[in-house]
Design an enzyme around this catalytic site. Structure first.
Site, PDB file in Angstrom:
ATOM      1  N   GLU A  35       0.824  -1.209   0.000  1.00 29.41           N
ATOM      2  CA  GLU A  35       0.000   0.000   0.000  1.00 29.41           C
ATOM      3  C   GLU A  35       0.858   1.259   0.000  1.00 29.41           C
ATOM      4  O   GLU A  35       0.558   2.232  -0.695  1.00 29.41           O
ATOM      5  CB  GLU A  35      -0.939  -0.003   1.210  1.00 29.41           C
ATOM      6  CG  GLU A  35      -2.091  -0.959   1.106  1.00 29.41           C
ATOM      7  CD  GLU A  35      -3.028  -0.620  -0.033  1.00 29.41           C
ATOM      8  OE1 GLU A  35      -3.347   0.564  -0.219  1.00 29.41           O
ATOM      9  OE2 GLU A  35      -3.440  -1.553  -0.746  1.00 29.41           O
ATOM     10  N   CYS A  49     -15.706   1.954 -20.592  1.00 33.85           N
ATOM     11  CA  CYS A  49     -17.021   1.944 -19.958  1.00 33.85           C
ATOM     12  C   CYS A  49     -17.874   0.744 -20.377  1.00 33.85           C
ATOM     13  O   CYS A  49     -18.654   0.217 -19.573  1.00 33.85           O
ATOM     14  CB  CYS A  49     -17.760   3.241 -20.272  1.00 33.85           C
ATOM     15  SG  CYS A  49     -16.985   4.711 -19.550  1.00 33.85           S
ATOM     16  N   CYS A  58     -17.271  -2.190 -18.169  1.00 33.25           N
ATOM     17  CA  CYS A  58     -17.378  -1.935 -16.737  1.00 33.25           C
ATOM     18  C   CYS A  58     -18.519  -2.744 -16.121  1.00 33.25           C
ATOM     19  O   CYS A  58     -19.649  -2.719 -16.625  1.00 33.25           O
ATOM     20  CB  CYS A  58     -17.599  -0.448 -16.482  1.00 33.25           C
ATOM     21  SG  CYS A  58     -17.793  -0.041 -14.733  1.00 33.25           S
TER      22      CYS A  58
END
Length: 354
Positions: free
Chosen positions: A44, A206, A209
């Protein structure tokens, strides 16, 4: 209504995202096998402002050098910075080292399984703490990194720069509302994968998605304008002279940077704002003629908040004054020793090109 959340949307968002992750998510990332608190935390921190493909080899080398949190705590800061060298944003490495030592002192050599205790450690904010808790232990905490902000801004049609407190507060609320009851580790990774692979900053995919059916930005034709960009301003420029002094053996004189400056605590070439201060430094530390310097090609470097133009000056066959020699913050270094030191990337490249 932009920003609103219904139970149906919440349930479908998490379920659709997890279904997509099962067949299209990134399952081969090294920090996922196993998802220990140490490995999750390290990944992270490395992934902050750095792409996965860049992080993977650094992650492997770092783990080889410091297999456990106590190993990292026991290492010197120089050794940690050397392993980090080239990854940039060096405060992350200093915070890793400080956090490891704090965990040994306060938490028995492990990261604490507590949100507030994690946030109290150097370099761990609310999102990173949530990522550690959700991925390492499966605890039900949201994250809000850059990828998640982009996904939420588009999915809910949220206008306004996500760095604004009011906008970020709204996004935290939405991120928490979307949390599933189970599979938190996979869900956390799925959010990051969606933003990194499909809901990208430019040219998002998109039509692939998994949550397109509920996306407000796609419905309203606003995908390209969301999330709202940070108000721009021109970066200021600074110039600096860097002093590249070599002795008869070919060793280069390096100076440790101050602990609270750019490239803090890294080894670098001595730097001066102008020729008067460069000459004064040279005459205080080196035996030779300042005016015999060879001017090398300018080296530009861009930081997040300014542009730096470095003008290297090189001298050969110099000697240090008697008071210099090797000490805590100034030392002669051979080419063979450079890989073992934490050096700023542009300085390392400069030295390697000679």
């Amino acid at each position: 209504m932009p920003g609103s959340v219904t139970t149906t949307l919440v349930d479908s968002f998490a379920a659709q995202l997890l279904d997509w992750f099962d067949h299209a998510g990134r399952h081969d990332l090294p920090w996922l096998h196993p998802r220990t608190p140490y490995r999750v935390w390290l990944s992270e921190i490395m992934l902050q402002q750095t792409q996965v493909k860049t992080v993977i080899p650094y992650f492997a080398r770092f783990l080889q050098a410091f297999p456990t949190l106590p190993d990292l705590a026991a290492a010197s800061l120089d050794d940690v910075l050397a392993q980090w060298s080239g990854l940039g944003y060096y405060a992350r490495a200093r915070n890793l080292h400080a956090t490891a030592r704090a965990c040994v002192e306060r938490h028995g050599g492990d990261l604490p399984r507590d949100l507030d205790a994690l946030i109290a450690l150097p370099g761990i904010g609310r999102s990173t703490a949530g990522a550690i808790l959700s991925q390492a232990w499966g605890d039900r905490f949201p994250i809000l990194d850059g990828n998640v902000k982009r996904v939420l801004a588009r999915y809910h049609g949220i206008a306004g720069w996500p760095g604004l407190p009011a906008v970020e507060k709204q996004m935290w609320s939405l991120a928490g509302a979307h949390l599933p009851e189970a599979r938190m580790a996979d869900y956390t990774q799925a959010q990051m994968d969606l933003g990194a692979t499909l809901c990208t900053r430019s040219d998002p995919a998109c039509m692939l998605c998994p949550v397109q059916s509920g996306c407000v930005a796609l419905r309203d034709g606003r995908v390209d304008e969301l999330p709202t960009s940070k108000p721009g301003k021109a970066l200021p420029e600074r110039t600096a002279l860097v002093l590249l002094a070599a002795n008869a053996a070919g060793q280069v004189l390096l100076q440790r940077r101050p602990p609270s400056s750019i490239w803090a605590s890294l080894w670098s070439l001595p730097e001066a704002a102008d020729h008067d201060s460069a000459r004064a430094w040279f005459e205080r530390h080196l035996a030779g003629e300042y005016d015999r310097a060879e001017a090398l090609v300018e080296v530009p470097h861009v930081f997040s908040h300014y542009k730096l133009r470095m003008h290297p000056l090189r001298w050969r066959d110099l000697q240090a004054r008697a008071a210099v020699n090797d000490n805590a913050d100034l030392r002669w270094v051979s080419a063979a020793e450079l890989p073992q030191l934490g050096l700023p990337a542009p300085i390392r490249r400069m030295l390697q090109s000679l």
